[in-house]
Design a protein around this motif. Structure first.
Motif, short mmCIF file in Angstrom:
data_model
loop_
_atom_site.label_atom_id
_atom_site.label_comp_id
_atom_site.label_asym_id
_atom_site.label_seq_id
_atom_site.Cartn_x
_atom_site.Cartn_y
_atom_site.Cartn_z
N SER A 50 -2.21 79.63 -27.98
CA SER A 50 -1.12 80.24 -28.52
C SER A 50 -0.75 81.69 -27.51
O SER A 50 -1.54 81.52 -26.43
CB SER A 50 -1.60 80.96 -29.71
OG SER A 50 -0.35 81.91 -30.37
N LYS A 61 0.55 76.42 -30.77
CA LYS A 61 1.35 77.47 -31.73
C LYS A 61 2.69 77.19 -30.94
O LYS A 61 2.91 77.49 -29.61
CB LYS A 61 0.72 78.82 -31.59
CG LYS A 61 1.17 79.72 -32.33
CD LYS A 61 0.38 80.18 -33.59
CE LYS A 61 -0.38 79.25 -34.27
NZ LYS A 61 -0.91 79.33 -35.43
N THR A 62 3.66 76.99 -31.54
CA THR A 62 5.03 76.92 -31.21
C THR A 62 5.72 78.35 -31.45
O THR A 62 5.35 78.66 -32.69
CB THR A 62 5.84 75.77 -31.35
OG1 THR A 62 5.90 75.68 -32.79
CG2 THR A 62 5.18 74.41 -31.15
N ILE A 63 6.79 78.45 -30.62
CA ILE A 63 7.59 79.83 -31.10
C ILE A 63 8.74 79.57 -31.79
O ILE A 63 9.60 78.63 -31.43
CB ILE A 63 7.87 80.47 -29.52
CG1 ILE A 63 6.73 80.57 -28.80
CG2 ILE A 63 8.52 81.82 -29.81
CD1 ILE A 63 5.40 81.31 -28.85
N PRO A 64 8.83 80.31 -32.93
CA PRO A 64 10.01 79.83 -33.83
C PRO A 64 11.51 79.92 -33.01
O PRO A 64 12.05 79.20 -33.33
CB PRO A 64 9.95 81.19 -34.98
CG PRO A 64 8.72 81.50 -34.98
CD PRO A 64 7.97 81.03 -33.49
N ILE A 84 3.13 77.05 -36.86
CA ILE A 84 4.17 78.07 -36.65
C ILE A 84 3.36 78.88 -37.85
O ILE A 84 3.31 78.38 -38.96
CB ILE A 84 5.59 77.88 -36.99
CG1 ILE A 84 5.91 77.16 -35.84
CG2 ILE A 84 6.33 78.98 -37.05
CD1 ILE A 84 7.53 76.37 -36.25
N LYS A 93 10.49 89.65 -37.13
CA LYS A 93 10.42 88.26 -37.60
C LYS A 93 11.24 87.78 -38.65
O LYS A 93 11.59 88.76 -39.53
CB LYS A 93 9.11 87.79 -37.85
CG LYS A 93 8.27 87.75 -36.51
CD LYS A 93 6.91 87.03 -36.66
CE LYS A 93 6.02 87.01 -35.29
NZ LYS A 93 4.99 86.65 -35.38
N ILE A 99 11.70 81.07 -39.42
CA ILE A 99 10.46 80.57 -39.25
C ILE A 99 10.39 79.31 -40.04
O ILE A 99 10.10 78.14 -39.68
CB ILE A 99 9.25 81.46 -39.88
CG1 ILE A 99 9.05 82.52 -38.91
CG2 ILE A 99 7.96 80.74 -40.22
CD1 ILE A 99 8.12 83.61 -39.59
N ALA A 115 12.38 76.67 -38.14
CA ALA A 115 11.64 76.22 -37.13
C ALA A 115 10.49 75.02 -37.78
O ALA A 115 10.22 73.83 -37.06
CB ALA A 115 10.82 76.93 -36.32
N GLN A 164 1.61 69.33 -38.82
CA GLN A 164 1.81 70.90 -38.42
C GLN A 164 0.84 71.39 -39.65
O GLN A 164 0.82 71.18 -40.83
CB GLN A 164 3.00 71.38 -38.46
CG GLN A 164 4.13 71.14 -39.78
CD GLN A 164 5.34 71.97 -39.45
OE1 GLN A 164 5.49 72.91 -38.77
NE2 GLN A 164 6.39 71.09 -40.08
N THR A 218 -0.28 76.05 -40.95
CA THR A 218 0.33 77.24 -40.82
C THR A 218 -0.75 78.35 -41.31
O THR A 218 -1.69 77.86 -41.82
CB THR A 218 1.73 77.50 -41.76
OG1 THR A 218 2.54 78.67 -41.34
CG2 THR A 218 1.64 77.67 -43.04
#
Lengths: 270, 416
Positions: free
Chosen positions: B114, B148-151, B170, B187, B192, B195, B224, B226
Motif C-alpha cells: 500500500s 491496495k488500489t487508489i480510488p 480499497i 475522501k 470509494i 472504485a 477484493q 475492504t
C-alpha cells in the motif's frame, strides 16, 4: 499371528498392500503385528512373515485419504487401528461418515493432528542461506511431531523449484537441486547454518509490525506454541516485545514451559 | 537528514502499515514455481500464517507502505499530512529485493503493498504497479500479491494492478458517510464505492473471459476486500453490520476487515480520547462469520444488538445473544431439525452441523455423540434435544444467561 514388515515409519503403500491382502482373508486385527524395518520381533511373530498376494478391495473414497494421513502419525498403534477400521468399513461402509462414532473420532483426530503438523511445517520452516562457491543453498532445520517429512516435500518443491535447498530433521533429510529430490540420513541441529544476515532485517520487520497497544499473548501462543520457538529467529524478540506490556501478559510468557522435543518419546496429547 | 538503511526504512514503513488489519493470503488460483524461472506458489485455498506477533495477529504477507508521506490529512491515520511521524520511502527495487529475500527463507507468502498518496493518485498507483510488475515479469514471482488500489487513480492503471495481483482492496475507512466526512474530509464515499464497483466489474469480466478463453489474463483471482475502522466515529455495531451487509451484497467482497481504532502516536485532536475495547472488534468479526457461514441476515445480527444503543454485547458472542433473545426457537432436536436451525444453536459450528447431518442418516444421536463433535457441551445443553437429553424448561429460566455466559474474568485480557 501374522507379521507385516513395513519399510518405513510413513510406509502407507506397504500398509495398503498388506492390509488389502489380510482383509481379503478377513484376518482379525488382533492377529496382525505391524512392524517397521528390522525392529526386533517377539517370539511367535518371527516365523510368520509371509509373502502377500495382491488383492483388490472396494472401500469408500474417503478411507484412503484418512489412512494416508493417519499412517504418518507418531502413535505406534496407527497401522493396527487403521487395519481394524478397514475391517469395519468393509461391513459398514457408511461408518466413515459418522464422526460422532468413538473410534472414528479418534482416527479423525489423528488425521487432524497430522494435518496441523504438516501445515505448521509449511509455515515454520526457516531457511538460512549457505554459500557453496558460486552457488547458494538454503538450509533449514525442523523437528516435526509426526512422520511427515516426505509428505511435505511436494509443497517445498512447488514453492522453491528454482532454488537449491535442504530440509534437515531428526528422522531424515531432503535435498533439492532444482531438478530432483534426494533423501539423506537423520541430521542434527548443528548441521544447519547458525545464522543468516537477512534475519536481522526480518526481525526488524517482526518488531515493527507488532502493535503493542493490542497485546494478546494467548492468541499468539495458541497458533505459535513455544515448542516451535527455538526454530524461529523472530521468536527471540517476543519476551522483550511483551516486556512493555501488562504484567499479566509478561507472566503468561514466563509461565509456559518449553515442551521437550524428541520424536516418539512423548505421550500423545490427543 | 542521514540516509536511512533498509532495516530502518522497513521499521518505519511496516509500522505505518500495521493499522491495516488485512493480512490474508487466501483464495485465488493455484500456482507453482515448477517450470518457471523464479520462485513462489499459492494453494488456491487458504493461505499460510508464517508467524504470529504477541498481538496475536498473523504474519502472512510482507505488509508495508511504499512511502508514508501523504498529501491527505485523515485524522485517524498515523501517516496524515499533519502528523510529525518520521517519513521514509522505498524504491520499487528495494521492495522487490526485500520480498524475494524474505520469500526465499520461507518467512512470508508474498507481499501486501500500500502507499501514502504522493504527488497524485496516478503517480502513486504507478509506483505500486511497478513493484508488482517487476516481481511478476522480471522475477517470475508466483507467490501472493495483495495491492491496495487508489480510488482516484486512472482505471487503466487499476486494471493493470488487477492483472498482477491476487487480491485488490480499497478501504471504505469509516462505517458512515458522516464519519468519513468528519475524519477524512478529502475522501468521498461516492468515489470509494465507484472504485469498488469498477473493481467488481473488472473481476467478474476477468473470470468470465477465463471461462471462454484459456489464455485470457487473470484478474485478481482472490477478489477484493475492504476495511472499516471501528470506534473512531459514532457509528454503532448495528450501523456497521448493516453497512457490511450492503457492501457484501453490492460489491461481492470476499472479506471485510474491522480494525479497532488504535491509539496512534501523535494523534489528532479530532479523535475520541479512548480506544474502543478490542472485544468490540472481535464481536464484529463474529457477526461477520454469522453472515458468511451461518446464514444470518444483517438484520438478524442487528437483532442481537441492544435495542437502545445498537451495540452487540461484549460479554457474550452475538450468536448466543441472538439465541437468548429468541429462546422460543429452542430447544432444537439434533435428530430432526433442519440444518438451518442447527446452525443457530450456540456452540455448534458449520463442521459440527455437517457431521450431525451425516451421522443421523444412519442412527439416532445421543448427547455424548454431540460431545465428540464439539469443544464443550456446557453451552449447548440448554438449547438441544438428543435421544437421551431434553432440557426441562431450562430455556425459560431467567438466569440462563448466567448459566451459559463465560466467566467475566476472561474478559480482562482484551480490556482496554
Amino acid at each position: 499371528m501374522r507379521v507385516v514388515r513395513l519399510d518405513d515409519e510413513d510406509d502407507f503403500d506397504g500398509w495398503r498392500t498388506a492390509a488389502r491382502a489380510l482383509a481379503a482373508e478377513r484376518v482379525p486385527a488382533d492377529q496382525v503385528l505391524w512392524q517397521i524395518g528390522d525392529a526386533p520381533t517377539d517370539l511367535f511373530a518371527a516365523t510368520a512373515g509371509t509373502a502377500l498376494p495382491n488383492r483388490s478391495l472396494t472401500v469408500p473414497k474417503d478411507f484412503l485419504g484418512l489412512a494416508a494421513s493417519v499412517c504418518l502419525h507418531r502413535d505406534p498403534q496407527r497401522f493396527s487401528l487403521l487395519y481394524a477400521l478397514l475391517l469395519r468399513v468393509l461391513v459398514q461402509p457408511h461408518i466413515l461418515q459418522d464422526r460422532a462414532d468413538r473410534r472414528i473420532s479418534v482416527l479423525r483426530r489423528m488425521q487432524q493432528a497430522v494435518g496441523r503438523d504438516v501445515h505448521k511445517m509449511h509455515a515454520f520452516v526457516r531457511f538460512r542461506e549457505l554459500t557453496e562457491g558460486e552457488q547458494s543453498r538454503f538450509v533449514a532445520w525442523f523437528e516435526p511431531d509426526h512422520h511427515i517429512l516426505r509428505a511435505t516435500a511436494g509443497f517445498f518443491v512447488n514453492r522453491f523449484a528454482t532454488m537449491h535447498w535442504s530440509i534437515l530433521t531428526p528422522e531424515g533429510s531432503l535435498h533439492w537441486d532444482t531438478r530432483s529430490l534426494t533423501e539423506g540420513p537423520p541430521a542434527e541441529k548443528t548441521d544447519a547454518p547458525g545464522d543468516d544476515p537477512v534475519e536481522a532485517i526480518w526481525k526488524s520487520y517482526y518488531a515493527s509490525t507488532f502493535n503493542p497497544a493490542r497485546v494478546n499473548s494467548r492468541a499468539m501462543l495458541k497458533e505459535m506454541p513455544k515448542k516451535y520457538w527455538h526454530g524461529l529467529p523472530e521468536a527471540a524478540l517476543i519476551p522483550s516485545l511483551v516486556a512493555g506490556a501488562s504484567q499479566r501478559e509478561r507472566e503468561m510468557i514466563a509461565r509456559l514451559p518449553t515442551t521437550p522435543r524428541r520424536m516418539g518419546r512423548r505421550p500423545d496429547p490427543s | 537528514m542521514a540516509q536511512l538503511d533498509i532495516a530502518q526504512k522497513l521499521s518505519i514503513l511496516a509500522d505505518a502499515a500495521k493499522y491495516d488489519a488485512s493480512c490474508s493470503s487466501s483464495g485465488g488460483k493455484k500456482r507453482s514455481s515448477v517450470g518457471g524461472k523464479g520462485i513462489g506458489s499459492t494453494s488456491g485455498g487458504s493461505g499460510i500464517c508464517h508467524a504470529y506477533t504477541p498481538d496475536g495477529r498473523c504474519i502472512s504477507l510482507l505488509k508495508i507502505l511504499l512511502t508514508n508521506s501523504c498529501i491527505f490529512d485523515c485524522h485517524y491515520c498515523i501517516n496524515r499530512r499533519s502528523s510529525n511521524v518520521r517519513r521514509a520511502r522505498f524504491t520499487a527495487q528495494e521492495v522487490v529485493a526485500l520480498t524475494l529475500d524474505f520469500y526465499r527463507r520461507n518467512y512470508i507468502e508474498g507481499l501486501f503493498l500500500s502507499s501514502g498518496i504522493i504527488h497524485s493518485p496516478d503517480y502513486t498507483m504507478e509506483q505500486i504497479l511497478e513493484v508488482a510488475r517487476s516481481l511478476r515479469e522480471d522475477h517470475d514471482f508466483r507467490g501472493y500479491i495483495h495491492l491496495k488500489t487508489i480510488p482516484d487513480a486512472d482505471p487503466a492503471l487499476v486494471t493493470r494492478a488487477g492483472q498482477h495481483a491476487d487480491r485488490v482492496s480499497i478501504n471504505v475507512e469509516l462505517p458512515t458517510r458522516d464519519g468519513l466526512h468528519a475524519l477524512a474530509p478529502e475522501k468521498s464515499e461516492t468515489r470509494i464505492e465507484n472504485a469498488m464497483g469498477f473493481m467488481q466489474t473488472a473481476i467478474a469480466d476477468g473470470a468470465d473471459a477465463r471461462r471462454r478463453y484459456r489464455y485470457a489474463p487473470v484478474f485478481a483471482p482472490a477478489g477484493q476486500s475492504t476495511q472499516m475502522i471501528v470506534g473512531a466515529d459514532t457509528a454503532n455495531d448495528r450501523d456497521i453490520v448493516a453497512r457490511a451487509g450492503r457492501l457484501y451484497g453490492q460489491f461481492e467482497l470476499r472479506r471485510i476487515y474491522y480494525s479497532a481504532f488504535s491509539p496512534i502516536p501523535d494523534a489528532s485532536a479530532a479523535l475520541p480520547p479512548r480506544r474502543p475495547p478490542l472485544m468490540r472488534e472481535h464481536r464484529l468479526y463474529q457477526s461477520d462469520w454469522l453472515m458468511r457461514f451461518y446464514a444470518f441476515t444483517p438484520d438478524e445480527v442487528g437483532d442481537a444488538a441492544d435495542p437502545v444503543t445498537g451495540m452487540l454485547p461484549l460479554d457474550i458472542d452475538p450468536k448466543l445473544a441472538w439465541a437468548l433473545k429468541f429462546r422460543e426457537q429452542f430447544p432444537v432436536d439434533v435428530n430432526r431439525a433442519p440444518k438451518e436451525l442447527l446452525l443457530r444453536v450456540p456452540g455448534l459450528g458449520p463442521r459440527a452441523v455437517q457431521a450431525i447431518v451425516q451421522a443421523r442418516r444412519w442412527r439416532r444421536l445421543r448427547l455424548e455423540d454431540v460431545g465428540r463433535l464439539t469443544v464443550s457441551l456446557k453451552k449447548l445443553r440448554p438449547f438441544l434435544i438428543t435421544d437421551d437429553w431434553r432440557p426441562i424448561s431450562l430455556t425459560d429460566r431467567t438466569d440462563l444467561r448466567q448459566l451459559v455466559a463465560p466467566q467475566p474474568q476472561q474478559l480482562d485480557l482484551f480490556a482496554g
